[in-house]
Design an enzyme around this catalytic site. Structure first.
Site, PDB file in Angstrom:
ATOM      1  CE  LYS A 136      32.504  26.606 -27.801  1.00 31.90           C
ATOM      2  NZ  LYS A 136      32.777  26.299 -29.220  1.00 31.90           N
TER       3      LYS A 136
ATOM      4  CG  MET B 214      33.425  29.339 -33.161  1.00 35.06           C
ATOM      5  SD  MET B 214      32.846  30.935 -33.727  1.00 35.06           S
ATOM      6  CE  MET B 214      31.950  31.491 -32.288  1.00 35.06           C
TER       7      MET B 214
ATOM      8  CB  CYS C 285      38.539  21.629 -31.063  1.00 38.98           C
ATOM      9  SG  CYS C 285      38.556  23.379 -31.515  1.00 38.98           S
TER      10      CYS C 285
ATOM     11  CG  ASN D  88      33.995  18.883 -34.548  1.00 43.45           C
ATOM     12  OD1 ASN D  88      33.559  19.937 -35.018  1.00 43.45           O
ATOM     13  ND2 ASN D  88      34.455  18.781 -33.324  1.00 43.45           N
TER      14      ASN D  88
ATOM     15  N   GLY E 173      23.840  22.611 -36.767  1.00 46.46           N
ATOM     16  CA  GLY E 173      24.707  23.729 -36.425  1.00 46.46           C
ATOM     17  C   GLY E 173      24.466  24.924 -37.326  1.00 46.46           C
TER      18      GLY E 173
HETATM   19  C1  DHB Z   1      35.424  24.840 -31.724  1.00 44.00           C
HETATM   20  C2  DHB Z   1      35.144  24.471 -33.010  1.00 44.00           C
HETATM   21  C3  DHB Z   1      34.787  23.171 -33.274  1.00 44.00           C
HETATM   22  O1  DHB Z   1      34.486  22.746 -34.531  1.00 44.00           O
HETATM   23  C4  DHB Z   1      34.718  22.277 -32.232  1.00 44.00           C
HETATM   24  O2  DHB Z   1      34.388  21.029 -32.452  1.00 44.00           O
HETATM   25  C5  DHB Z   1      34.985  22.643 -30.957  1.00 44.00           C
HETATM   26  C6  DHB Z   1      35.337  23.945 -30.704  1.00 44.00           C
HETATM   27  C7  DHB Z   1      35.845  26.207 -31.449  1.00 44.00           C
HETATM   28  O3  DHB Z   1      36.669  26.747 -32.212  1.00 44.00           O
HETATM   29  O4  DHB Z   1      35.398  26.768 -30.420  1.00 44.00           O
END
Ligand code: DHB
Length: 310
Positions: free
Chosen positions: A44, A70, A128, A191, A270
């Site tokens: 992560k 997230m 992100c 992403n 994913g």
């Molecule tokens: C998170 C979500 C994403 O799509 C990513 O690339 C990195 C982090 C998140 O919200 O934790």
């Protein structure tokens, strides 16, 4: 294995691994990944300090994918660095660390620490979509170029970038130039496209709580965009030694084979991993192997990029 491959000259025993953020946040999840058929262990995205992430519900499934916000829940990079030797004892899979941060200094600190750790590859998240006040560097070419310059020379482990989708080929070309100018060994694309909104007309409400329901889109929704981005980078990097990891909407061996034809050296999963669990890694790899065999392809490199145009 017919599906074995290489990313940045590191051997992968098969073609499929987890995407960052799925089943890879806690020690227990990473230990499960080590025991699974994943080609690699993607950890992560780590920040300097541990984070609990955004309020729940922060992930919701639909029939064809996921919306998520997230908010970088993670244990902090120091915890992950402590766990890595244990993971190495459990399996000989390559470990891909993912780096996140709120400023360049965060990225430099974490990347330098991972360069001195037992991880094999380092994936820098430039994309992100879920942090307020934190624009995606993947869409800010000057910022991305400056950041990657700072990360160059911190160590010898291959550095990759996790990129947002480019919906304009000129924008993708600009990013490809930054990548080739900064000694980047692999790209992971795409992403989750950010700023998505899914509405339930029955409840008249959003599906997730954070950021008034806006989040990153995953799964089947995004496969054609992911394929287009993989193919675009494949064309742009034809004479370069830069590996491509495809991600976005892969749930079967047939999907993985499409990414292989487009030019992916490996793929990450994913949404299907979130839905089906770790068994999907072996299933998809077996399905891909069967398709390759039936078509007479003996290796990944024989089929890679062999998309025909009509
Ligand atoms: C998170 C979500 C994403 O799509 C990513 O690339 C990195 C982090 C998140 O919200 O934790």
């Amino acid at each position: 294995m017919i599906t074995s491959t290489k990313i940045a000259d590191i051997d992968f025993g098969s073609y499929i691994c987890n995407a960052s953020g799925v089943n890879d946040t806690t020690v227990e999840e990473l230990t499960q990944l080590a025991a699974s058929k994943s080609a690699a262990i993607v950890v992560k995205s780590a920040t300097i300090e541990s984070r609990v992430g955004n309020p729940e519900p922060r992930l919701a499934h639909t029939d064809i994918g996921i919306i998520q916000s997230m908010g970088w829940p993670n244990l902090g990079y120091k915890e992950y660095i402590k766990i890595v030797p244990e993971l190495k004892k459990l399996s000989n899979k390559p470990i891909i660390a993912s780096v996140a941060g709120f400023c360049d200094e965060d990225y430099v600190t974490i990347t330098a620490a991972y360069q001195n750790s037992d991880v094999d590859l380092i994936e820098i998240s430039l994309s992100c979509p879920n942090i307020d006040g934190h624009p995606q560097a993947g869409y800010d070419y000057e910022k991305a170029g400056n950041l990657l310059k700072k990360l160059n020379g911190l160590g010898k482990k291959p550095i990759g970038v996790k990129l947002p989708p480019y919906l304009d080929s000129a924008k993708q070309e600009q990013m490809a130039k930054i990548i080739t100018d900064n000694n980047i060994s692999f790209v992971t694309c795409i992403n989750s496209p950010g700023n998505a909104l899914i509405i339930d007309p029955d409840t008249e409400a959003t599906l997730i709580k954070p950021r008034e329901g806006f989040g990153g889109l995953c799964g089947e929704y995004i496969k054609p965009i992911a394929l287009g981005n993989v193919r675009g980078f494949y064309n742009l990097f034809r004479d370069k030694d830069i590996s491509i990891i495809g991600v976005g909407g892969i749930s079967t061996g047939r999907d993985a084979f499409e990414f292989l034809l487009a030019g992916a050296d490996a793929v990450q999963v994913g949404s299907i991993l979130e839905k089906e669990g770790l068994s999907c890694l072996e299933r998809i790899d077996n399905e891909l192997a069967n398709i390759m065999e039936s078509k007479g392809y003996k290796t990944i490199s024989e089929a890679r990029g062999k998309l025909k145009t009509i």
